[in-house]
Scaffold this motif. Structure first.
Motif, PDB file in Angstrom:
ATOM      1  N   TRP A  61      33.613  41.729  20.753  1.00 26.70           N
ATOM      2  CA  TRP A  61      34.204  41.162  21.969  1.00 26.70           C
ATOM      3  C   TRP A  61      35.226  40.086  21.607  1.00 26.70           C
ATOM      4  CZ3 TRP A  61      29.044  39.956  25.006  1.00 26.70           C
ATOM      5  CH2 TRP A  61      28.347  41.159  25.205  1.00 26.70           C
ATOM      6  N   GLY A  62      34.894  39.303  20.583  1.00 23.74           N
ATOM      7  CA  GLY A  62      35.851  38.300  20.131  1.00 23.74           C
ATOM      8  C   GLY A  62      37.131  38.917  19.614  1.00 23.74           C
ATOM      9  N   LEU A  63      36.992  40.024  18.869  1.00 28.44           N
ATOM     10  CA  LEU A  63      38.186  40.732  18.404  1.00 28.44           C
ATOM     11  C   LEU A  63      39.032  41.195  19.579  1.00 28.44           C
ATOM     12  CD1 LEU A  63      36.775  42.941  15.495  1.00 28.44           C
ATOM     13  CD2 LEU A  63      38.082  40.808  15.310  1.00 28.44           C
ATOM     14  N   TRP A  64      38.367  41.746  20.596  1.00 30.51           N
ATOM     15  CA  TRP A  64      39.111  42.223  21.780  1.00 30.51           C
ATOM     16  C   TRP A  64      39.781  41.059  22.509  1.00 30.51           C
ATOM     17  CZ3 TRP A  64      38.144  46.283  19.392  1.00 30.51           C
ATOM     18  CH2 TRP A  64      38.456  47.544  19.881  1.00 30.51           C
ATOM     19  N   SER A  65      39.105  39.927  22.540  1.00 27.10           N
ATOM     20  CA  SER A  65      39.714  38.755  23.160  1.00 27.10           C
ATOM     21  C   SER A  65      40.995  38.360  22.425  1.00 27.10           C
ATOM     22  CB  SER A  65      38.733  37.578  23.164  1.00 27.10           C
ATOM     23  OG  SER A  65      37.667  37.821  24.056  1.00 27.10           O
ATOM     24  N   VAL A 129      31.886  51.165  24.973  1.00 27.05           N
ATOM     25  CA  VAL A 129      32.064  51.043  26.422  1.00 27.05           C
ATOM     26  C   VAL A 129      32.092  49.570  26.834  1.00 27.05           C
ATOM     27  CG1 VAL A 129      31.083  51.608  28.686  1.00 27.05           C
ATOM     28  CG2 VAL A 129      31.020  53.291  26.841  1.00 27.05           C
ATOM     29  N   ALA A 130      31.270  48.752  26.170  1.00 24.13           N
ATOM     30  CA  ALA A 130      31.263  47.320  26.471  1.00 24.13           C
ATOM     31  C   ALA A 130      32.626  46.692  26.184  1.00 24.13           C
ATOM     32  CB  ALA A 130      30.177  46.618  25.667  1.00 24.13           C
ATOM     33  N   LEU A 131      33.312  47.166  25.149  1.00 24.42           N
ATOM     34  CA  LEU A 131      34.650  46.649  24.843  1.00 24.42           C
ATOM     35  C   LEU A 131      35.650  47.027  25.933  1.00 24.42           C
ATOM     36  CD1 LEU A 131      34.815  47.343  21.008  1.00 24.42           C
ATOM     37  CD2 LEU A 131      34.658  45.115  22.133  1.00 24.42           C
ATOM     38  N   ILE A 132      35.541  48.242  26.439  1.00 26.39           N
ATOM     39  CA  ILE A 132      36.419  48.665  27.531  1.00 26.39           C
ATOM     40  C   ILE A 132      36.160  47.797  28.766  1.00 26.39           C
ATOM     41  CG2 ILE A 132      36.949  50.578  29.100  1.00 26.39           C
ATOM     42  CD1 ILE A 132      36.287  52.466  26.753  1.00 26.39           C
ATOM     43  N   ARG A 133      34.886  47.512  29.028  1.00 23.20           N
ATOM     44  CA  ARG A 133      34.556  46.660  30.185  1.00 23.20           C
ATOM     45  C   ARG A 133      35.002  45.220  29.940  1.00 23.20           C
ATOM     46  NH1 ARG A 133      30.742  43.605  33.111  1.00 23.20           N
ATOM     47  NH2 ARG A 133      29.571  42.985  31.257  1.00 23.20           N
ATOM     48  N   TRP A 134      34.919  44.771  28.697  1.00 15.54           N
ATOM     49  CA  TRP A 134      35.345  43.405  28.375  1.00 15.54           C
ATOM     50  C   TRP A 134      36.820  43.196  28.706  1.00 15.54           C
ATOM     51  CZ3 TRP A 134      32.498  39.305  27.591  1.00 15.54           C
ATOM     52  CH2 TRP A 134      33.038  38.174  26.981  1.00 15.54           C
ATOM     53  N   LEU A 135      37.641  44.174  28.367  1.00 20.00           N
ATOM     54  CA  LEU A 135      39.064  44.074  28.689  1.00 20.00           C
ATOM     55  C   LEU A 135      39.278  44.169  30.196  1.00 20.00           C
ATOM     56  CD1 LEU A 135      42.015  43.887  27.858  1.00 20.00           C
ATOM     57  CD2 LEU A 135      42.011  46.354  27.484  1.00 20.00           C
ATOM     58  N   ALA A 136      38.516  45.025  30.862  1.00 20.39           N
ATOM     59  CA  ALA A 136      38.635  45.143  32.318  1.00 20.39           C
ATOM     60  C   ALA A 136      38.312  43.811  32.991  1.00 20.39           C
ATOM     61  CB  ALA A 136      37.714  46.247  32.831  1.00 20.39           C
ATOM     62  N   ARG A 137      37.322  43.095  32.470  1.00 22.17           N
ATOM     63  CA  ARG A 137      36.982  41.784  33.014  1.00 22.17           C
ATOM     64  C   ARG A 137      38.173  40.832  32.907  1.00 22.17           C
ATOM     65  NH1 ARG A 137      34.091  38.661  30.948  1.00 22.17           N
ATOM     66  NH2 ARG A 137      32.750  37.797  32.603  1.00 22.17           N
ATOM     67  N   ALA A 138      38.802  40.824  31.729  1.00 25.13           N
ATOM     68  CA  ALA A 138      39.957  39.944  31.523  1.00 25.13           C
ATOM     69  C   ALA A 138      41.103  40.338  32.454  1.00 25.13           C
ATOM     70  CB  ALA A 138      40.406  40.011  30.064  1.00 25.13           C
ATOM     71  N   LEU A 183      23.885  51.259  27.329  1.00 17.52           N
ATOM     72  CA  LEU A 183      25.044  52.142  27.489  1.00 17.52           C
ATOM     73  C   LEU A 183      25.292  52.464  28.956  1.00 17.52           C
ATOM     74  CD1 LEU A 183      27.253  54.059  26.526  1.00 17.52           C
ATOM     75  CD2 LEU A 183      25.464  55.755  26.012  1.00 17.52           C
ATOM     76  N   LEU A 184      24.233  52.844  29.680  1.00 11.97           N
ATOM     77  CA  LEU A 184      24.383  53.192  31.090  1.00 11.97           C
ATOM     78  C   LEU A 184      24.847  51.983  31.900  1.00 11.97           C
ATOM     79  CD1 LEU A 184      24.072  55.248  33.365  1.00 11.97           C
ATOM     80  CD2 LEU A 184      21.669  54.558  33.558  1.00 11.97           C
ATOM     81  N   ALA A 185      24.281  50.813  31.601  1.00  8.89           N
ATOM     82  CA  ALA A 185      24.665  49.607  32.335  1.00  8.89           C
ATOM     83  C   ALA A 185      26.144  49.280  32.122  1.00  8.89           C
ATOM     84  CB  ALA A 185      23.793  48.433  31.891  1.00  8.89           C
ATOM     85  N   ALA A 186      26.627  49.399  30.875  1.00 11.50           N
ATOM     86  CA  ALA A 186      28.042  49.117  30.596  1.00 11.50           C
ATOM     87  C   ALA A 186      28.955  50.107  31.315  1.00 11.50           C
ATOM     88  CB  ALA A 186      28.294  49.155  29.093  1.00 11.50           C
ATOM     89  N   ALA A 187      28.559  51.383  31.347  1.00  7.68           N
ATOM     90  CA  ALA A 187      29.372  52.395  32.027  1.00  7.68           C
ATOM     91  C   ALA A 187      29.425  52.138  33.531  1.00  7.68           C
ATOM     92  CB  ALA A 187      28.810  53.788  31.739  1.00  7.68           C
ATOM     93  N   LEU A 188      28.279  51.831  34.130  1.00 10.40           N
ATOM     94  CA  LEU A 188      28.260  51.538  35.565  1.00 10.40           C
ATOM     95  C   LEU A 188      29.051  50.269  35.884  1.00 10.40           C
ATOM     96  CD1 LEU A 188      24.527  52.367  36.433  1.00 10.40           C
ATOM     97  CD2 LEU A 188      26.570  53.721  36.987  1.00 10.40           C
TER      98      LEU A 188
END
Length: 435
Positions: A61-65, A129-138, A183-188
Motif C-alpha cells: 500500500w505504501g508503494l502504491w501511495s 485487489v486491495a491495491l486496486i481499492r487503495w488507489l480507488a480510495r485516493a 479477498l471477497l471483502a476487498a472486491a466488494l
C-alpha cells in the motif's frame, strides 16, 4: 456531494475528521478482529507467517501511495483541464498492470514462508485487489467524493466481519477461509466507487495511456518511491530482520505486542490520506495559511488518539491481558513491547502532519532524503540490538530511526513554510528545494 474539506469552523473540522476516520477505523477494526482471532487459533509460527504477509501487504500500500496515490491529488488539482483528465487515466492504467505483478510477488512470498499453496494464492489475490481499492480510495478523496471512500471502507469492514464470523463458526483455524474472506471483502469494497470509476479502472485503460507515466515518475513518483522504500526500512526493519534471521515464530510475539497500537496507525494513515488531498487543494489555491492550520489540527487529533490508546493498553494489561493474548505470549514481553511501541507511535505522530504537508506540496525529494538517513539508523540499530539483547529490544532501533526521520522532516517543513513567506520557488518544483 458536499466536500467535507471545505467545511469551516469547529463543527466543520469535527465533521471532516469524522468522515475521514469512520471508514478506516471500521476497516482496521475488522482486520484487527481477524488478527486477534488468528492470534488465538494459530500456533506462533503460523501467526508469525500471517503477520509477516500482512506487513508485506501494507508495505505494498505504501508503494502504491508513492507511485500513484500521492501524485494523484496534485495532478488532479493543477494544470489544464486536459491534463487533469489524462493524468488519472494514466495512473489507473499503470497501476492495473502493477497489481498483477504484486499478486505474483505476494504469492511467491507466501510459498517461501511455507504457507499452503491455496492459502498463499488467496492472500496474494487479496493483496492485488486491495491495491486496486487503495488507489480507488485516493481517487475518491482527490476528486472530492470522500463519502465513496467511506462507503468502500464500511462495505469492506462488514464483509470481513461476516467472514471472520464464518471462520469462528467452523471452530477450527482455516487460513483458506480467512484469506478468502479478505479477498471477497476487498472486491466488494470496490463497488461503492460506481460504474463510471470501475469502467475507468478495468475497461478504459489503453497502452498509450501508460506513456504519460514517465513524466509523473520524474516529477513526483521517483522521489516518493525512494521515500517509501526507506520509510518502510525505518518502520518495519525489525519485521524483515527478525523474520529473516530467526523465523516467523520469533516475529510472532513482536507482531502480537504491536497489535495494541494498531488504532494509532489507523488514525495516522486515515487522516494523512484525507489531509494530503485537502492540503494539495489548499496549496494549489495558494491558501498556505489554511494548509498550515490543517497541520496543527491534524497533530492535535493524533495526540488525542495516542492518549486514548495508551490508556486502553494500560487497562488491558492491568486487568485482563489474557482476554486477547494466549498464555504462550509472556506478559512481561507484552508490557515492555507495548511501552516501546507507544514510544515509536508517538514519534511517528510528531512527524506525520509535516510529512502530509510536504507530500501535498510535491516536496518528495526532501522526504526521501529524510527517510534514507532514518533507514540507515533504524537498520543498523535493529541488527545491533537483535544480536546483543534479543528481538524485543530491537523495537528500540525503530524508535531511533523514527526520531531521526521526525527531526529531518520538521526541518524541511520549516524551510518550505519560510519559502512560501519569502515568495521562493514552491510546490511544483521539488528539484529546486535547497537542502
Amino acid at each position: 456531494m458536499t466536500d467535507p474539506g471545505r467545511q469551516t469552523g469547529l463543527h466543520g473540522k469535527i465533521f471532516r475528521y469524522g468522515i475521514s476516520a469512520v471508514g478506516p477505523i471500521a476497516s482496521a477494526g475488522s482486520q484487527l478482529l481477524l488478527s486477534l482471532m488468528l492470534l488465538k487459533m494459530l500456533p506462533p509460527d503460523a501467526f508469525g507467517s500471517f503477520s509477516f504477509l500482512f506487513v508485506a501487504s501494507v508495505f505494498s500500500w505504501g508503494l502504491w501511495s508513492a507511485l500513484f496515490c500521492a501524485p494523484l491529488p496534485i495532478l488532479m488539482s493543477q494544470g489544464t483541464a486536459e491534463d487533469r483528465e489524462a493524468a488519472p487515466q494514466c495512473i489507473l492504467a499503470v497501476s492495473l498492470v502493477a497489481s498483477v505483478l504484486a499478486l505474483a510477488v505476494l504469492f511467491g512470498l507466501g510459498l517461501l514462508l511455507k504457507v499452503p499453496p491455496l492459502a498463499a494464492f488467496l492472500f496474494a489475490a487479496y493483496g492485488a485487489v486491495a491495491l486496486i481499492r487503495w488507489l480507488a480510495r485516493a481517487y475518491g478523496y482527490a476528486s472530492g467524493h470522500p463519502l465513496r471512500t467511506t462507503a468502500s471502507d464500511v462495505t469492506y469492514s462488514v464483509a470481513l466481519v461476516a467472514g471472520v464470523g464464518l471462520v469462528m463458526l467452523t471452530g477450527h483455524p482455516s487460513l483458506d477461509l480467512a484469506y478468502a474472506a479478505l479477498l471477497l471483502a476487498a472486491a466488494l469494497g470496490l463497488l461503492p466507487f460506481g460504474r463510471a470509476y470501475l469502467a475507468k479502472q478495468f475497461l478504459h485503460p489503453r497502452v498509450r495511456d501508460a506513456a504519460g507515466y514517465a513524466a509523473i515518475w520524474r516529477q513526483h513518483s521517483g522521489w516518493s518511491l525512494l521515500g517509501v522504500l526507506t520509510t518502510e526500512a525505518t518502520a518495519n526493519a525489525h519485521a524483515y530482520i527478525v523474520t529473516g534471521l530467526q523465523g516467523p515464530s520469533a516475529f510472532a510475539p513482536l507482531a502480537a505486542s504491536a497489535l495494541m497500537i494498531r488504532p494509532i496507525g489507523v488514525a495516522t494513515n486515515a487522516l494523512s490520506e484525507f489531509e494530503r488531498a485537502q492540503m494539495a487543494r489548499q496549496i494549489g489555491e495558494r491558501r498556505f495559511a489554511a494548509a498550515i492550520g490543517s497541520v496543527r489540527t491534524f497533530r492535535l487529533a493524533l495526540i488525542a488518539v495516542w492518549v486514548a490508546t495508551a490508556i486502553a493498553i494500560g487497562l488491558l494489561l492491568a486487568f485482563d491481558p489474557r482476554l486477547i493474548f494466549p498464555a504462550h505470549y509472556p506478559l512481561h514481553f507484552l508490557a515492555v513491547g507495548a511501552l516501546l511501541w507507544l514510544a515509536v507511535a508517538g514519534m511517528r505522530l510528531i512527524r506525520a502532519p509535516e510529512s502530509a504537508l510536504l507530500q501535498a506540496a510535491g516536496q518528495f525529494r526532501p522526504l526521501a532524503y529524510a527517510s534514507v538517513l532514518s533507514a540507515v539508523v533504524s537498520i543498523a540499530t535493529v541488527v545491533l540490538l537483535l544480536v546483543t539483547v534479543g528481538p524485543l529490544w530491537s523495537i528500540g532501533g525503530i524508535f531511533l530511526g523514527e526520531a531521526v526521520f521526525a527531526c529531518w522532516t520538521w526541518v524541511q517543513a520549516h524551510r518550505w513554510r519560510q519559502a512560501q513567506g519569502d515568495g521562493a520557488p514552491t510546490l511544483n518544483h521539488p528539484r529546486e528545494v535547497v537542502l
